[in-house]
Design a protein around this motif. Structure first.
Motif, PDB file in Angstrom:
ATOM      1  N   SER A  18     -45.608   2.359 -17.820  1.00 40.52           N
ATOM      2  CA  SER A  18     -45.087   3.666 -18.211  1.00 40.52           C
ATOM      3  C   SER A  18     -44.084   4.149 -17.168  1.00 40.52           C
ATOM      4  O   SER A  18     -44.005   3.615 -16.060  1.00 40.52           O
ATOM      5  CB  SER A  18     -46.233   4.668 -18.365  1.00 40.52           C
ATOM      6  N   GLN A  19     -43.334   5.170 -17.519  1.00 38.91           N
ATOM      7  CA  GLN A  19     -42.255   5.684 -16.680  1.00 38.91           C
ATOM      8  C   GLN A  19     -42.718   6.080 -15.277  1.00 38.91           C
ATOM      9  O   GLN A  19     -41.975   5.966 -14.324  1.00 38.91           O
ATOM     10  CB  GLN A  19     -41.628   6.901 -17.360  1.00 38.91           C
ATOM     11  N   ASP A  20     -43.943   6.540 -15.133  1.00 39.72           N
ATOM     12  CA  ASP A  20     -44.427   7.054 -13.848  1.00 39.72           C
ATOM     13  C   ASP A  20     -45.267   6.037 -13.072  1.00 39.72           C
ATOM     14  O   ASP A  20     -45.999   6.408 -12.161  1.00 39.72           O
ATOM     15  CB  ASP A  20     -45.224   8.341 -14.061  1.00 39.72           C
ATOM     16  N   ALA A  21     -45.154   4.756 -13.424  1.00 35.76           N
ATOM     17  CA  ALA A  21     -45.989   3.742 -12.770  1.00 35.76           C
ATOM     18  C   ALA A  21     -45.170   2.493 -12.435  1.00 35.76           C
ATOM     19  O   ALA A  21     -44.040   2.322 -12.900  1.00 35.76           O
ATOM     20  CB  ALA A  21     -47.160   3.363 -13.678  1.00 35.76           C
ATOM     21  N   TYR A  22     -45.769   1.661 -11.622  1.00 35.35           N
ATOM     22  CA  TYR A  22     -45.248   0.336 -11.308  1.00 35.35           C
ATOM     23  C   TYR A  22     -46.240  -0.683 -11.836  1.00 35.35           C
ATOM     24  O   TYR A  22     -47.421  -0.392 -11.981  1.00 35.35           O
ATOM     25  CB  TYR A  22     -45.096   0.137  -9.793  1.00 35.35           C
ATOM     26  N   LYS A  23     -45.749  -1.874 -12.103  1.00 34.48           N
ATOM     27  CA  LYS A  23     -46.658  -2.946 -12.518  1.00 34.48           C
ATOM     28  C   LYS A  23     -46.633  -4.052 -11.476  1.00 34.48           C
ATOM     29  O   LYS A  23     -45.577  -4.528 -11.083  1.00 34.48           O
ATOM     30  CB  LYS A  23     -46.283  -3.515 -13.879  1.00 34.48           C
ATOM     31  N   LEU A  24     -47.833  -4.407 -11.024  1.00 38.66           N
ATOM     32  CA  LEU A  24     -48.031  -5.504 -10.076  1.00 38.66           C
ATOM     33  C   LEU A  24     -48.616  -6.681 -10.847  1.00 38.66           C
ATOM     34  O   LEU A  24     -49.748  -6.610 -11.314  1.00 38.66           O
ATOM     35  CB  LEU A  24     -48.996  -5.075  -8.966  1.00 38.66           C
ATOM     36  N   ASN A  25     -47.823  -7.720 -11.015  1.00 41.83           N
ATOM     37  CA  ASN A  25     -48.322  -8.961 -11.602  1.00 41.83           C
ATOM     38  C   ASN A  25     -48.604  -9.935 -10.475  1.00 41.83           C
ATOM     39  O   ASN A  25     -47.841 -10.011  -9.518  1.00 41.83           O
ATOM     40  CB  ASN A  25     -47.300  -9.580 -12.550  1.00 41.83           C
ATOM     41  N   SER A  46     -40.577   0.721 -14.556  1.00 43.60           N
ATOM     42  CA  SER A  46     -40.592   0.849 -16.017  1.00 43.60           C
ATOM     43  C   SER A  46     -39.340   0.278 -16.679  1.00 43.60           C
ATOM     44  O   SER A  46     -39.352   0.005 -17.882  1.00 43.60           O
ATOM     45  CB  SER A  46     -40.767   2.314 -16.413  1.00 43.60           C
ATOM     46  N   ALA A  47     -38.273   0.087 -15.912  1.00 43.25           N
ATOM     47  CA  ALA A  47     -37.056  -0.528 -16.445  1.00 43.25           C
ATOM     48  C   ALA A  47     -37.074  -2.050 -16.270  1.00 43.25           C
ATOM     49  O   ALA A  47     -36.125  -2.726 -16.647  1.00 43.25           O
ATOM     50  CB  ALA A  47     -35.831   0.066 -15.757  1.00 43.25           C
ATOM     51  N   GLY A  48     -38.139  -2.562 -15.666  1.00 40.86           N
ATOM     52  CA  GLY A  48     -38.242  -4.002 -15.434  1.00 40.86           C
ATOM     53  C   GLY A  48     -37.536  -4.460 -14.171  1.00 40.86           C
ATOM     54  O   GLY A  48     -37.427  -5.656 -13.921  1.00 40.86           O
ATOM     55  N   LEU A 173     -35.143 -10.523 -21.558  1.00 32.50           N
ATOM     56  CA  LEU A 173     -34.744 -10.795 -22.944  1.00 32.50           C
ATOM     57  C   LEU A 173     -35.788 -10.319 -23.950  1.00 32.50           C
ATOM     58  O   LEU A 173     -35.462 -10.034 -25.107  1.00 32.50           O
ATOM     59  CB  LEU A 173     -34.503 -12.299 -23.153  1.00 32.50           C
ATOM     60  N   HIS A 174     -37.039 -10.243 -23.516  1.00 33.18           N
ATOM     61  CA  HIS A 174     -38.138  -9.961 -24.447  1.00 33.18           C
ATOM     62  C   HIS A 174     -38.858  -8.646 -24.178  1.00 33.18           C
ATOM     63  O   HIS A 174     -39.941  -8.432 -24.718  1.00 33.18           O
ATOM     64  CB  HIS A 174     -39.138 -11.115 -24.414  1.00 33.18           C
ATOM     65  N   ILE A 175     -38.281  -7.777 -23.345  1.00 34.20           N
ATOM     66  CA  ILE A 175     -38.938  -6.489 -23.085  1.00 34.20           C
ATOM     67  C   ILE A 175     -39.135  -5.748 -24.389  1.00 34.20           C
ATOM     68  O   ILE A 175     -38.243  -5.691 -25.237  1.00 34.20           O
ATOM     69  CB  ILE A 175     -38.128  -5.644 -22.074  1.00 34.20           C
ATOM     70  N   ASN A 176     -40.305  -5.200 -24.556  1.00 39.82           N
ATOM     71  CA  ASN A 176     -40.723  -4.378 -25.708  1.00 39.82           C
ATOM     72  C   ASN A 176     -40.843  -5.163 -27.015  1.00 39.82           C
ATOM     73  O   ASN A 176     -40.794  -4.583 -28.083  1.00 39.82           O
ATOM     74  CB  ASN A 176     -39.797  -3.172 -25.872  1.00 39.82           C
ATOM     75  N   GLU A 177     -40.994  -6.462 -26.933  1.00 35.79           N
ATOM     76  CA  GLU A 177     -41.255  -7.239 -28.162  1.00 35.79           C
ATOM     77  C   GLU A 177     -42.736  -7.268 -28.446  1.00 35.79           C
ATOM     78  O   GLU A 177     -43.556  -7.262 -27.598  1.00 35.79           O
ATOM     79  CB  GLU A 177     -40.737  -8.675 -28.004  1.00 35.79           C
TER      80      GLU A 177
END
Length: 177
Positions: A18-25, A46-48, A173-177
């Motif tokens: 989400s806009q207010d978070a970061y993702k740690l993979n 959130s923008a990748g 290329l596949h964001i939001n698929e």
């Protein structure tokens, strides 16, 4: 702290937080021939966009679950040193993600590592856990596999890690698929 359902999502692609978070993979790999393991982690907004990345050698372990638990702990240590909070923590091993997200005592061989991870996240503003299919974790996987080739930990800050450029491009290329 938010403990989300850590079952694998149906999407085969990485999804932004989400806009207010970061993702740690994060991911880990075992190199039996070298008697060590590798850890890869990537933090994106959130923008990748890449905020930080890491590739590191780890100790030798005998199974994937232990490697992934140690990888998660190392990735969390990295995120804390880089001062990230408001994170979704995502890995591709459902056993580990369920163990971390659960509030029950973990009596497995890696239970002490799960306890460490829970301690690291206690008191943080927002932490959620999710499990993704391997195809949605390829950037972290690339960085974990790259650890085979390094001696010292490598960190990237606001730069795309060269060993994972192809996987990052694939994700965009596949964001939001």
């Amino acid at each position: 702290m938010v403990l989300s359902n850590a079952a694998p999502r149906s999407s085969s692609y990485w999804q932004p937080p989400s806009q207010d978070a970061y993702k740690l993979n994060f991911d880990a790999a075992v190199f039996s021939d070298l008697k060590c393991s590798g850890v890869g982690a990537i933090i994106r907004n959130s923008a990748g966009e890449v905020m930080a990345g890491m590739s590191a050698k780890g100790e030798y372990v005998h199974n994937s679950d232990e490697a992934k638990a140690l990888g998660c702990r190392k990735a969390l240590e990295f995120s804390m040193e880089a001062e990230f909070s408001n994170m979704v923590i995502e890995g591709d091993n459902s056993n580990i993600m369920r163990a971390i997200a659960s509030s029950t005592i973990n009596n497995s061989l890696y239970g002490h590592i799960v306890d460490d991870i829970r301690h690291y996240i206690s008191g943080r503003q927002f932490v959620a856990f999710s499990c993704v299919k391997r195809e949605g974790n390829m950037v972290a996987h690339s960085l974990a596999r790259f650890a085979r080739n390094i001696v010292d930990d490598l960190h990237w800050m606001e730069n795309e890690p060269t060993p994972a450029v192809d996987a990052l491009h694939h994700d965009r290329l596949h964001i939001n698929e």
